[in-house]
Each structure stands twice: as structure tokens, then as C-alpha cells.
Design a protein around this motif. Structure first.
Motif, short mmCIF file in Angstrom:
data_model
loop_
_atom_site.label_atom_id
_atom_site.label_comp_id
_atom_site.label_asym_id
_atom_site.label_seq_id
_atom_site.Cartn_x
_atom_site.Cartn_y
_atom_site.Cartn_z
N TYR A 1 0.88 -1.27 -0.06
CA TYR A 1 0.03 -0.01 0.06
C TYR A 1 0.93 1.39 -0.14
N ASP A 2 1.93 1.43 0.78
CA ASP A 2 2.67 2.52 0.81
C ASP A 2 3.32 2.73 -0.54
N ALA A 3 3.61 1.78 -1.27
CA ALA A 3 4.31 1.86 -2.55
C ALA A 3 3.28 2.62 -3.47
N SER A 4 1.93 2.10 -3.48
CA SER A 4 0.92 2.73 -4.26
C SER A 4 0.51 4.14 -3.76
N TYR A 5 0.61 4.28 -2.56
CA TYR A 5 0.24 5.52 -2.23
C TYR A 5 1.12 6.73 -2.66
N THR B 1 15.11 -23.78 -10.15
CA THR B 1 16.48 -23.91 -9.32
C THR B 1 16.40 -24.84 -8.30
N GLY B 2 17.47 -24.99 -7.47
CA GLY B 2 17.46 -26.06 -6.49
C GLY B 2 16.76 -25.47 -5.02
N PHE B 3 16.02 -24.67 -5.27
CA PHE B 3 15.49 -24.07 -4.07
C PHE B 3 14.19 -24.19 -3.87
N LYS B 4 13.51 -24.39 -2.95
CA LYS B 4 12.02 -24.20 -2.71
C LYS B 4 11.73 -23.33 -1.64
N GLN B 5 10.64 -22.45 -1.55
CA GLN B 5 10.41 -21.30 -0.65
C GLN B 5 9.37 -22.26 0.41
N SER B 6 9.88 -22.01 1.77
CA SER B 6 9.34 -22.69 2.81
C SER B 6 8.53 -21.80 3.64
N ASP B 7 8.74 -20.37 3.45
CA ASP B 7 8.18 -19.41 4.48
C ASP B 7 8.40 -18.08 4.12
N PHE B 8 7.66 -17.11 4.62
CA PHE B 8 8.08 -15.37 4.49
C PHE B 8 7.72 -14.92 5.89
N ARG B 9 8.36 -13.74 6.09
CA ARG B 9 8.16 -13.04 7.11
C ARG B 9 8.26 -11.38 6.78
N PRO B 10 7.01 -10.86 7.14
CA PRO B 10 7.09 -9.42 6.92
C PRO B 10 8.23 -8.53 7.88
N LEU B 11 8.79 -7.39 7.20
CA LEU B 11 9.24 -6.40 7.94
C LEU B 11 8.55 -5.47 8.25
N MET B 12 7.93 -5.67 9.43
CA MET B 12 6.77 -4.76 9.62
C MET B 12 7.34 -3.17 9.86
N PHE B 13 8.43 -3.03 10.30
CA PHE B 13 8.71 -1.64 10.50
C PHE B 13 9.31 -0.91 8.98
N ALA C 1 -2.22 -5.04 4.75
CA ALA C 1 -1.19 -6.11 4.20
C ALA C 1 -1.70 -7.44 5.14
N ARG C 2 -2.49 -7.43 6.27
CA ARG C 2 -2.75 -8.35 7.24
C ARG C 2 -3.79 -9.25 6.48
N PHE C 3 -4.46 -8.53 5.40
CA PHE C 3 -5.63 -9.23 4.46
C PHE C 3 -5.07 -9.59 3.11
N THR C 4 -3.80 -9.01 2.69
CA THR C 4 -3.21 -9.04 1.28
C THR C 4 -1.96 -9.75 1.28
N SER C 5 -1.19 -9.65 2.47
CA SER C 5 0.05 -10.17 2.44
C SER C 5 1.16 -9.38 1.67
N GLU C 6 0.54 -8.12 1.17
CA GLU C 6 1.45 -7.30 0.37
C GLU C 6 2.20 -6.31 1.39
N TYR C 7 3.11 -6.80 2.16
CA TYR C 7 4.03 -5.96 3.26
C TYR C 7 4.77 -5.10 2.38
N SER C 8 5.34 -3.99 2.83
CA SER C 8 6.24 -3.17 2.57
C SER C 8 7.59 -3.92 2.15
N SER C 9 7.91 -4.69 2.91
CA SER C 9 9.11 -5.39 2.34
C SER C 9 9.02 -6.89 3.26
#
Length: 252
Positions: free
Chosen positions: A157-161, A190-202, A235-243
Motif C-alpha cells: 500500500y505504501d508503494a501505491s500511495y 532452481t534447487g531452492f524451494k520456498q518454505s516461508d516468508f516474514r514481513p518486515l513490519m518496521f 497487508a494483514r488481509f493481502t500479505s502485500e507488506y512493504s518489505s
């Protein structure tokens, strides 16, 4: 994925980092914004190491690519990790060395399959050749090893704003601008599989603070705090966090 165009050449790129305002290479504490950044960084360093410890509790060898002034590696070292880092900027490496962290200019001295964990905190967007970088980390990481890559998300959202004033575009230093879908494409095959993601809230707050200055020429803490909070709430509803920090395992 968005691409900076025209892109600076490999020879031109270092000149865009020769600034006292580029805080990742200076440890600056001159302004209130700098001081806020440094305090939040301290908190997040501990949080990042805890993320890694939960997924890799045996505490082996870690490589931080784009290590800056070495603070992440210093925290990892305190918590029992054997640490190595890569940082092209000589001034940043010198500051790291003053803290007792020796960082290499490139990966030339490292052997294949040496590391249990490789991290890239807001680095991949700076790399001239994405495919070559993915191949390099795949080469250096052990089988079953953990790869963490954190990048800004232009779908937030901050990017779109803020649009063209969004500070995380940071052209021409940022050559690539990622969405979650672009990451799936980058690591497919590739030889990688995504296992997780974490938002960088700050990040939404800090980026909004810089974006306010881009837009108005002034530091508006209240407006930046409001936009950062709104971005995290949406982002709690869209998972589209700033980072977003993406976690991958090397399969073989």
C-alpha cells in the motif's frame, strides 16, 4: 517485476553509493531519522537471528551477502554462529573490521557447499545479474541449507500511495523491483524451494518517512506513521507488506 531503465553500468554503480546519506554504509546517527533507523535496526537484528535459530538451531556457519558495516554478523557471532560476509564497499568493510568482523569483497575465497545459512537483507535489488547471483548462492549453500532474501515489495500500500516518490524504488541503486510473483518466477527451475516468508513490519514506517521527504521536501513523522500503519493493516488481509523476507531450502 519492474526494471530500472536505463540501468547504470557495472562501472558506474559504485559512484551512486558514495554518499554520507546512504546509511547502510555509514552507521550515521546525525539526524533524528538516522537515530530512529539505528534503534529499529538493533531490535530487528535480534529478531532476524531468532528467526534463523528456530529454523536452524544447531548454529553452524552463516554468510551474509551485502553485509554493510557488519552489525548482523556481529549479532550472529554473539549468538554462537561462525560468520562470514561479503560487501563490495570498502568503507563499510573498514567499519565492520573496527567492530571485529572481517568481511570479504567477493565470494572468491569461499568453497562450494560451505555454508548452512546464507542471508541477503535488502541486497538482491542491487545485484546487476540476478541469475548469476542465484547460481552463486546455490553453489555456496549446503544441501538442506537455509537461504533468506529480504526485498521491498512494490505491490504494498505504501508503494501505491507514494507512487514515484516511494523511497524503496531508490533508483538507480535499485535495479530490480520485486513482487511476490516475480520471486516465484526467479526461483522456478532452481534447487531452492520456498518454505516461508516474514514481513518486515518496521520498513513501512521508515520507507514512508523517506517517501514523505521525497514528495514534500519535509520530514513529516505523523503522516509517515499513519501511512506505515495503514500499509501494515491492509497487508494483514493481502500479505502485500512493504518489505518481505523470503525463506528457501536448498533441495540438493
Amino acid at each position: 517485476m519492474l526494471i530500472t531503465s536505463p540501468k547504470p553500468t557495472v562501472e558506474e554503480l559504485p559512484f551512486y553509493y558514495q554518499s554520507e546519506d546512504y546509511i547502510s554504509h555509514t552507521d550515521s546517527r546525525k539526524t533524528l531519522t538516522d537515530k530512529i533507523y539505528q534503534q529499529v535496526k538493533k531490535f530487528m537484528l535480534v529478531k532476524k537471528i531468532k528467526w534463523i535459530d528456530k529454523k536452524f538451531p544447531e548454529r553452524g556457519r552463516i554468510l551474509d551477502i551485502g553485509a554493510g558495516t557488519g552489525d548482523f554478523l556481529l549479532e550472529a557471532k554473539k549468538r554462537g554462529w561462525k560468520v562470514n560476509g561479503i560487501e563490495p564497499n570498502i568503507k563499510a568493510r573498514e567499519l565492520a573490521l573496527e567492530k571485529g568482523v572481517k568481511i570479504d569483497k567477493d565470494a572468491g575465497n569461499f568453497k562450494s557447499g560451505k555454508f548452512d545459512v546464507i542471508t541477503m537483507w535488502h541486497v538482491l535489488e542491487h545485484v546487476p545479474d540476478l541469475r548469476a547471483q542465484v547460481i552463486e548462492v546455490e553453489h555456496l549453500l549446503k544441501k538442506g541449507g537455509l537461504l533468506i532474501i529480504a526485498v521491498p515489495n512494490f505491490k504494498s500500500y505504501d508503494a501505491s500511495y507514494y507512487k514515484e516518490d516511494w523511497a524503496a524504488f531508490d533508483v538507480p541503486r535499485h535495479l530490480w523491483h520485486f513482487s511476490q510473483n516475480s520471486f516465484k518466477h526467479l526461483f522456478s527451475g532452481t534447487g531452492f524451494k520456498q518454505s516461508d516468508f516474514r514481513p518486515l513490519m518496521f520498513d513501512s514506517f521508515y520507507v514512508s518517512l523517506l517517501s514523505e521527504k521525497n514528495r514534500t521536501g519535509k520530514t513529516n513523522y505523523l503522516r509517515a506513521a499513519f501511512i506505515g500503519l495503514k500499509s501494515n493493516f491492509k497487508a494483514r488481509f493481502t500479505s502485500e507488506y512493504s518489505s518481505i523476507a523470503y525463506f528457501f531450502r536448498k533441495l540438493g
